[in-house]
Design an enzyme around this catalytic site. Structure first.
Site, PDB file in Angstrom:
ATOM      1  N   GLY A 143     -34.654  14.266  49.538  1.00  0.00           N
ATOM      2  CA  GLY A 143     -34.481  15.496  50.281  1.00  0.00           C
ATOM      3  C   GLY A 143     -34.150  15.228  51.728  1.00  0.00           C
ATOM      4  N   PHE A 174     -35.151  17.239  60.734  1.00  0.00           N
ATOM      5  CA  PHE A 174     -35.587  16.106  61.536  1.00  0.00           C
ATOM      6  C   PHE A 174     -35.704  14.796  60.765  1.00  0.00           C
ATOM      7  CE2 PHE A 174     -37.051  19.848  63.763  1.00  0.00           C
ATOM      8  CZ  PHE A 174     -36.475  19.615  64.994  1.00  0.00           C
ATOM      9  N   VAL A 192     -36.229  12.248  53.141  1.00  0.00           N
ATOM     10  CA  VAL A 192     -37.190  11.605  52.257  1.00  0.00           C
ATOM     11  C   VAL A 192     -36.400  10.806  51.233  1.00  0.00           C
ATOM     12  CG1 VAL A 192     -39.125  11.928  50.709  1.00  0.00           C
ATOM     13  CG2 VAL A 192     -38.716  13.590  52.516  1.00  0.00           C
ATOM     14  N   ASP A 239     -48.527  24.905  50.440  1.00  0.00           N
ATOM     15  CA  ASP A 239     -47.288  24.897  49.658  1.00  0.00           C
ATOM     16  C   ASP A 239     -47.545  24.292  48.295  1.00  0.00           C
ATOM     17  OD1 ASP A 239     -44.685  25.303  48.985  1.00  0.00           O
ATOM     18  OD2 ASP A 239     -43.875  23.652  50.150  1.00  0.00           O
TER      19      ASP A 239
END
Ligand SMILES: *[C@@H]1O[C@H](CO)[C@@H](O)[C@H](O)[C@H]1NC(C)=O
Ligand SMILES: *[C@@H]1O[C@H](CO)[C@@H](O)[C@H](O)[C@H]1NC(C)=O
Ligand SMILES: *[C@@H]1O[C@H](CO)[C@@H](O)[C@H](O)[C@H]1NC(C)=O
Length: 826
Positions: free
Chosen positions: A541, A545, A548, A683
């Site tokens: 991903g 900033f 991953v 989340d």
């Protein structure tokens, strides 16, 4: 797939107003009536007015009779169910329709005969004069006018009472025109990808109808199968091959009922790339607002997915274009392209409803005797204005309470936009645990008071921030003076907001000042890992900033402490997730990154992803966490099927119910651990749980950086993103994130698991509708929509989910209780 239509069936089936009277007498008409007392208006289900039903005048040969009872719904509706009843009239009547047909129309001029999915027109009706018989309409109807047409034979007289069930058709789509669906030959078998239920004209192309793409039923991952019984292969999809489209695209034109303000289009596409079927690689859409097509189209290229063969919704932003027609060109990315559903989200345009052109000519229903002269008109208008004024005053008084509630909600939403945006955008790159560990600066606290009081001057439900800050345990540790250690878990997220509200200026990254020990790194008990031992495998991903990556790491076992149960063989590489901060990230992003490392390093639970090491000696800064071999739970489950018929037929890998249950218990256990530390995850979702060997689960948090799941997050003003479909009402409206809101998200996660992640929660609601539904939870007038019970979900598990979605946070179970309940259910 199935669950999508399941959703419609469970939610979109309210009576449209024959029995309760919302449909006015004047909107009910008929081809004929036996007598005045059996006129059309008496054809209301469950009513006994007049002679107890509508009865047509039966004259002439039954074979050529086309008697009908017609209902005008005044606007387009999605109709999923019909109910019929005969004439009972307190025991005097004994007339009913044993069979009937249905015709419908969207414009009042073109009438279409309804057929079921097997092509049959006749519907089995009543057996006696009093019982109500309900029939599901498969496919459902999208129409404004509906006609019930009793099949009449010599044997008996016919009377009917009827009701329609469904909901308003908010898409406003009136028709789509598209090239004919084609035929595929696969291993000698024909797959028919025609539009099986299209109700318009089918010549060289399809015109002026609706069909498969709007029938509320999504296709399965494998397009050769269908969950509809007894139909041909390819039934669920409309498909085309690039051999017939030299331009490289398929053009579909959509016509709407009026000019609308479009936000998104969702296209449900097959992606069985092994059969050369893929989602479209690009779409270009043109808009027609008045008569002309706008010169500049919008264009969108979704991320192609060569890994996951599941069918999926691709969401295309339409950037608030105003249009009454949209023409989209979908570009092939492989030989075949197949769609099963296309939906549009829009607001209706205001000017169309308020600035209707003034009517000229004879007033009131073309009746010449009702002509009124000019002075009368003026008096009439004067009276009307007075009446309207009085009504407005009355309404204002009556609705005062509701208006007040709405205002509160609006204020909350503004807060959502302004403050929560700040709060959440902080997390867009970082793990979303709370930063409760920082004494906030005095000045920010003072500033925040005023904002807070402005928003919540309302009562005991809302706490004054300065007291809240004092209530935080770590704060009280640093300032020993506060003796009032409170009962219950403090609301950490509120603490965030308190701090954030103190921030003035455009710095969305301003968070509570970091403690010095963190910046000096003294607290961080993680070791430096040599960057060169990482081998890049795949990008998981990316965000504003950083990125991953999935990497292989050599020699990682030296970095794992003893209590770490990670069965790695000496000198073997292990899979790790590496979160990297871009070298050019600003100072605040760097601070957040450090803070995240600090938080992560403190989390050591068997069901929580562990921070293994960091690379801090040079840029880019990295943190290395475990990764699990089976990837995330969402993808894992969407690759699998529940044990049962579908799996047997499609040969798909399966997950048994007991393993599903085992995984759910582990998530509950991991969350129990986090909540014991007073961490709020914010989340929790299947996309943030990783699956290892033997169905082990660890909770992670990739933040909102993965493209694959961008549709799960709602973007506010292009800045922050929120996983609204997983969020509790109080998180969305009030910005409160607590362990109880994690419990809510756990309920949604459990629901995802029991649907095998085949569908997004509330997939049939647009983001705006999800937020509206949140308002219903807040108002608590029984209009809120809950996620439906998945077909394979046992009652006690659904009960557990519902308890997680309790409006009252105190009545939701704790993770301790959830974990225990799941163990007891085993
Ligand atoms: C679609 O194809 C099937 C199979 O050939 C056929 O039976 C059906 O009538 C077709 N439907 C339409 C609407 O053309
Ligand atoms: C369309 O809707 C958006 C968001 O609701 C709004 O900002 C915009 O002004 C609307 N456009 C028009 C032309 O009304
Ligand atoms: C159809 O798509 C395939 C794969 O992308 C490509 O090889 C082929 O040339 C295309 N055919 C036409 C007629 O464009």
């Amino acid at each position: 797939a199935e669950f999508f239509s399941y959703f419609w069936k469970s939610v979109c089936r309210s009576p449209l107003g024959m029995s309760r009277g919302q449909i006015l007498d004047e909107d009910i008409s008929a081809s004929s009536q036996w007598s005045d007392s059996t006129a059309a208006k008496y054809g209301r289900l469950d009513c006994e007015e007049g002679d107890g039903a509508w009865c047509p005048e039966i004259a002439g040969e039954p074979e050529n009779m086309n008697e009908f009872l017609q209902i005008d719904l005044r606007s387009l509706h999605f109709i999923t169910l019909v109910g019929t009843q005969g004439r009972h009239a307190g025991g005097i009547g004994n007339e009913f329709a044993q069979t009937y047909k249905i015709k419908y129309s969207r414009d009042g001029s073109r009438w279409i005969s309804w057929r079921n999915r097997q092509g049959k027109e006749v519907i089995e009706g009543n057996r006696n004069a009093y019982d109500i018989v309900l029939k599901d309409l498969e496919p459902p109807i999208i129409a404004r006018f509906v006609r019930f047409m009793p099949v009449i034979d010599h044997s008996m007289n016919v009377c009917m009472r009827v009701e329609l069930y469904g909901c308003e058709w908010l898409d406003g789509l009136v028709s789509y025109n598209s090239p004919l669906g084609q035929q595929m030959t696969l291993n000698g078998h024909h797959i028919y990808l025609n539009d099986s239920v299209y109700d318009g004209a089918m010549g060289y192309s399809m015109t002026e109808g609706l069909g498969q793409l709007t029938d509320g039923m999504c296709g399965l991952d494998d397009f050769t199968h269908s969950h509809v019984y007894n139909v041909w292969p390819g039934y669920d999809y409309v498909g085309w091959t690039n051999e017939s489209f030299l331009s490289g695209y398929v053009e579909i034109m959509f016509e709407f009922d009026r000019t609308r303000n479009f936000t998104t289009m969702k296209v449900h596409c097959n992606n069985m790339f092994s059969r050369r079927v893929k989602t479209f690689q690009k779409v270009v859409c043109y808009f027609r607002s008045e008569l002309d097509w706008e010169a500049t189209p919008i264009s969108f290229s979704p991320v192609m997915d060569d890994v996951n063969p599941s069918a999926r919704f691709v969401t295309v932003s339409l950037y608030n274009h105003m249009a009454s027609a949209i023409k989209c060109q979908y570009y092939f990315s492989d030989i075949w392209m197949m769609f099963s559903e296309i939906t549009f989200q829009s607001d209706t345009a205001m000017y169309n409803t308020t600035l209707a052109p003034p009517k000229t000519g004879p007033p009131i229903r073309d009746d010449p005797t009702h002509k009124v002269d000019d002075s009368n008109t003026r008096i009439l208008i004067g009276c009307l204005v007075a009446i309207i004024f009085i009504l407005v005053v009355i309404i204002v008084i009556i609705l005062w309470r509701q208006v007040w509630q709405k205002m509160l909600e609006k204020v909350s939403r503004r807060m959502l936009d302004d403050e929560l945006t700040a709060s959440l955008s902080i997390q867009s790159e970082t793990f979303t645990y709370n930063n409760n560990n920082s004494p906030s600066s005095v000045s920010s606290e003072q500033e925040s008071n005023s904002t807070y009081e402005r928003i919540f001057p309302l009562g005991p439900d809302y706490q004054e921030p300065s007291r809240l800050v004092r209530k935080l345990p770590e704060f009280s540790q640093t300032s020993e003076d506060t003796g009032d250690v409170q009962e219950g878990v403090p609301h950490y997220a509120e603490a965030d907001i308190v701090n954030l509200q103190g921030v003035t200026g455009g710095n969305t990254y301003a968070v509570p000042a970091l403690t010095m020990d963190l910046l000096s790194g003294k607290d961080v008990a993680v070791e430096e890992f040599p960057r060169k031992l990482l081998t890049f495998k795949e990008k998981l991903g990316e965000g504003q900033f950083g990125e991953v990556h999935l990497c292989e790491a050599e020699g990682m076992q030296d970095f794992m402490d003893e209590d770490f149960s990670f069965d790695v063989i000496e000198n073997q590489t292990v899979l790790v997730a590496v979160k990297m901060l871009r070298a050019d990230a600003n100072k605040n992003a760097r601070n957040d990154f450090l803070k995240e490392i600090k938080i992560m390093s403190r989390l050591k639970g068997p069901n929580i992803i562990r921070l293994l090491a960091v690379c801090m000696s040079s840029d880019p800064l990295c943190m290395i966490t475990e990764y699990m071999e089976n990837g995330d739970l969402n993808q894992f489950l969407s690759r699998h099927e529940p044990e049962g018929m579908i799996a047997l037929l499609s040969n798909a890998p399966t997950v048994s119910y007991s393993n599903l249950h085992h995984m759910a218990s582990q998530i509950a256990s991991g969350m129990k651990y986090l909540s014991s530390l007073n961490f709020v995850h914010r989340d929790l979702a299947t996309r943030n749980c990783l699956v290892g060997k033997n169905y082990t689960i660890k909770i992670a948090d990739f933040g909102m950086s993965r493209n694959l799941y961008s549709g799960d997050y709602y973007r506010i003003q292009g800045r922050a993103v929120l996983p609204i479909r997983w969020m509790s009402w109080e998180s969305i409206l009030l910005g409160k994130f607590t362990t109880s809101s994690d419990v809510w998200a756990f309920g949604v996660t459990l629901w995802e698991m029991l649907t095998f992640c085949k569908e997004q929660p509330y997939s049939q609601l647009s983001d705006e509708q999800v937020i509206e539904n949140t308002g219903e939870f807040f108002r608590d007038q029984r209009r809120q929509i809950y996620l439906p019970q998945p077909p394979m979900c046992p009652d006690p598990v659904y009960k557990l989910m519902l308890s997680c979605w309790n409006r009252n946070t105190k009545e939701r179970p704790s993770f301790q209780e959830i974990h225990q309940t799941l163990l007891d259910l085993d």
